[in-house]
Motif scaffolding. Structure first.
Motif, PDB file in Angstrom:
ATOM      1  N   PRO A 140       0.817  -1.227   0.000  1.00  0.00           N
ATOM      2  CA  PRO A 140       0.000   0.000   0.000  1.00  0.00           C
ATOM      3  C   PRO A 140       0.848   1.274   0.000  1.00  0.00           C
ATOM      4  O   PRO A 140       0.498   2.252  -0.659  1.00  0.00           O
ATOM      5  CB  PRO A 140      -0.816  -0.114   1.292  1.00  0.00           C
ATOM      6  N   MET A 141       1.962   1.271   0.736  1.00  0.00           N
ATOM      7  CA  MET A 141       2.826   2.456   0.774  1.00  0.00           C
ATOM      8  C   MET A 141       3.484   2.680  -0.580  1.00  0.00           C
ATOM      9  O   MET A 141       3.674   3.823  -1.018  1.00  0.00           O
ATOM     10  CB  MET A 141       3.879   2.310   1.867  1.00  0.00           C
ATOM     11  N   ALA A 160      -1.342   2.494  10.347  1.00  0.00           N
ATOM     12  CA  ALA A 160      -2.146   1.314  10.049  1.00  0.00           C
ATOM     13  C   ALA A 160      -3.381   1.335  10.937  1.00  0.00           C
ATOM     14  O   ALA A 160      -3.299   1.697  12.115  1.00  0.00           O
ATOM     15  CB  ALA A 160      -1.336   0.034  10.296  1.00  0.00           C
ATOM     16  N   TYR A 161      -4.513   0.938  10.371  1.00  0.00           N
ATOM     17  CA  TYR A 161      -5.781   0.961  11.102  1.00  0.00           C
ATOM     18  C   TYR A 161      -6.211  -0.443  11.507  1.00  0.00           C
ATOM     19  O   TYR A 161      -6.146  -1.376  10.719  1.00  0.00           O
ATOM     20  CB  TYR A 161      -6.874   1.621  10.247  1.00  0.00           C
ATOM     21  N   GLY A 162      -6.642  -0.555  12.765  1.00  0.00           N
ATOM     22  CA  GLY A 162      -7.107  -1.826  13.284  1.00  0.00           C
ATOM     23  C   GLY A 162      -8.291  -1.633  14.212  1.00  0.00           C
ATOM     24  O   GLY A 162      -8.972  -0.592  14.176  1.00  0.00           O
ATOM     25  N   GLY A 221     -11.680  -0.226   3.060  1.00  0.00           N
ATOM     26  CA  GLY A 221     -10.386  -0.861   2.873  1.00  0.00           C
ATOM     27  C   GLY A 221     -10.437  -2.363   3.085  1.00  0.00           C
ATOM     28  O   GLY A 221      -9.687  -3.116   2.462  1.00  0.00           O
ATOM     29  N   GLN A 222     -11.357  -2.813   3.949  1.00  0.00           N
ATOM     30  CA  GLN A 222     -11.479  -4.249   4.219  1.00  0.00           C
ATOM     31  C   GLN A 222     -12.135  -4.995   3.071  1.00  0.00           C
ATOM     32  O   GLN A 222     -12.106  -6.222   3.025  1.00  0.00           O
ATOM     33  CB  GLN A 222     -12.271  -4.476   5.511  1.00  0.00           C
ATOM     34  N   LYS A 323      -5.589  -8.061   7.456  1.00  0.00           N
ATOM     35  CA  LYS A 323      -5.246  -6.885   6.667  1.00  0.00           C
ATOM     36  C   LYS A 323      -5.889  -5.639   7.268  1.00  0.00           C
ATOM     37  O   LYS A 323      -6.678  -5.709   8.221  1.00  0.00           O
ATOM     38  CB  LYS A 323      -5.703  -7.061   5.229  1.00  0.00           C
ATOM     39  N   GLY A 324      -5.551  -4.467   6.710  1.00  0.00           N
ATOM     40  CA  GLY A 324      -6.138  -3.223   7.174  1.00  0.00           C
ATOM     41  C   GLY A 324      -5.863  -2.097   6.197  1.00  0.00           C
ATOM     42  O   GLY A 324      -5.243  -2.310   5.144  1.00  0.00           O
ATOM     43  N   TYR A 325      -6.314  -0.918   6.550  1.00  0.00           N
ATOM     44  CA  TYR A 325      -6.113   0.270   5.715  1.00  0.00           C
ATOM     45  C   TYR A 325      -4.801   0.941   6.136  1.00  0.00           C
ATOM     46  O   TYR A 325      -4.510   1.085   7.327  1.00  0.00           O
ATOM     47  CB  TYR A 325      -7.285   1.233   5.884  1.00  0.00           C
ATOM     48  N   ILE A 326      -4.010   1.367   5.144  1.00  0.00           N
ATOM     49  CA  ILE A 326      -2.690   1.946   5.396  1.00  0.00           C
ATOM     50  C   ILE A 326      -2.593   3.342   4.800  1.00  0.00           C
ATOM     51  O   ILE A 326      -3.039   3.586   3.672  1.00  0.00           O
ATOM     52  CB  ILE A 326      -1.574   1.081   4.771  1.00  0.00           C
TER      53      ILE A 326
END
Length: 447
Positions: A140-141, A160-162, A221-222, A323-326
């Motif tokens: 993602p980066m 990072a989102y969790g 994002g998921q 996984k998650g949103y970055i």
């Protein structure tokens, strides 16, 4: 943990994107492949960054000091607390005091930085140095630092989102583990919700899009959505991921009491950055948030044990759990700079030197931005923080793509989300088509 000041800048950057008039004039500086300055000679470059909290400013100075020690002939003049507006003005004007290297929290504006020519394409520099970005940075980066093949930025730490959850509340509700799928999440959110009069004594999860970090792009994002098709047109009406995402969120809103009731409750809660954040106080049992929340929550001394896990995935993507949103901070070289080779040495050091990346990540408690740094034994962190390291390194993690007009398309989608969750719009398919058309119009006008 980043200080609140830095986090506020990073999070509010999304809301500001729609109104920023970034870099609308072409720059007249050198191209990356045409840099001619001699890095073996004594020189001074200017580095402008956005960090402002004392511990972060100290960390930046330490990072630069490490670079200067390794490159004794290159001196760096550091200018901090620089907003994108100030950076953009300097990138247009150039001059001896203008930045040679910049850093920004606003990943949504990479498309503007690249398409305007304000920052040079770093691809020639990476090639010259024998560095492959695709094997150096998390996927993602690697994606959010380029636009239309122009890699005008590089990642400089990330977010990072969790999912944060109240382990004490879970135990009382008889829930043994954090949810892995959206159906489990939905069931847990209902079970954790305790009503009180017209409000709540405890809300399982605040699903509304105004609920702090529960924005459309963080939810979606998921679902691994494709925001644009191969021709650059908005794909939100064609990709079923968006319809699924909106449907899931709206169902959660309705099941947890309805939009109006949730909004009334939200209005009584603390703000996102203060100690009275509703997750800190136990008023909300689960919270979608970034890695910085762990430190902030612990500093608030909650009366429960904090758990951290990846955000659940759709049931038909159960194998992708983890996984998650970055997103994150970016850095680049000004096209107006006459010292681009020296500037590259700084950018290369800050973004690809494993020890430098690890040291900076340790200092401000952000996620490292190289695959090697994510696995470094020199990383120091709370064991729960590893969840975010794993999310950042997960090949299924996602981000939102760059656009020629920055994050305007995300603001448009978010606005539609507000209208749909509140009942102002009831026909989801028609609303998605209308929103897609608006996104295409905005992009066409920006070109």
């Amino acid at each position: 943990m980043p200080e609140v000041a830095s986090s506020v800048v990073r999070k509010t950057a999304f809301a500001l994107t729609a109104s920023l008039a970034l870099l609308t004039t072409a720059c007249t500086g050198q191209s990356g492949s045409g840099a001619t300055d001699d890095v073996s000679k004594d020189t001074t470059i200017n580095f402008w960054h956005a960090w402002s909290a004392p511990n972060e400013v100290k960390a930046v100075r330490s990072l630069v000091a490490g670079f200067e020690k390794a490159h004794p002939n290159i001196h760096v003049n550091i200018v901090g607390n620089m907003t994108d507006d100030k950076i953009n003005q300097a990138l247009r004007s150039g001059g001896g005091k203008a930045p040679d290297v910049i850093s920004s929290f606003t990943t949504n504006n990479v498309g503007k930085f690249c398409s305007s020519g304000a920052l040079v394409d770093l691809n020639p520099f990476f090639e010259k140095s024998g560095i492959d970005p695709e094997t150096t940075f998390p996927k993602p980066m690697n994606e959010y630092t380029q636009f239309d093949g122009n890699r005008c930025t590089a990642p400089l730490l990330g977010d990072a989102y969790g999912l944060y959850y109240n382990k004490t509340a879970f135990e009382k509700a008889g829930i043994a583990n954090p949810p892995r799928t959206w159906s489990e999440f939905e069931a847990d959110a209902r079970k954790l919700t305790i009503t009180q009069g017209n409000g709540y004594r405890q809300l399982g999860f605040m699903p509304n899009y105004h609920g702090w970090e529960s924005t459309t792009e963080h939810y979606f994002g998921q679902f691994s959505p494709s925001y644009f098709d191969k021709d650059g047109k908005s794909n939100i009406a064609a990709d079923p991921a968006f319809e699924k995402g909106f449907t899931l969120q709206k169902k959660l809103v309705d099941e947890l009491g309805g939009f109006q009731r949730l909004e009334r409750f939200r209005a009584t809660l603390g703000d996102e950055w203060g100690p009275r954040h509703p997750f800190h106080t136990g008023q909300v049992a689960m919270q979608l948030d970034g890695e910085w929340r762990l430190g902030m929550a612990e500093e608030a001394k909650p009366k429960f044990e904090i758990g951290v896990a990846p955000l659940p995935v759709p049931d038909d993507r159960a194998a992708q759990y983890g996984k998650g949103y970055i997103t994150g901070t970016i850095t680049g070289i000004a096209a107006t700079s006459h010292k681009q080779n020296a500037a590259w040495e700084l950018v290369k050091y800050m973004t690809t030197d494993t020890d430098a990346v690890v040291g900076f990540a340790n200092a401000i408690h952000n996620v490292p931005s190289t695959l090697a740094a994510l696995k470094s034994p020199k990383l120091t962190y709370d064991p729960r923080f590893k969840t975010f390291l794993d999310i950042a390194g997960n090949p299924d993690s996602t981000t939102s793509p760059a656009s020629v007009n920055g994050g305007v398309y995300l603001v448009t989608i978010q606005q539609f989300g507000y209208d749909y969750e509140s009942g102002k719009v009831t026909d989801l398919k028609a609303g998605l088509k209308k929103t897609a058309a608006q996104i295409d119009t905005d992009i066409a006008q920006a070109k």
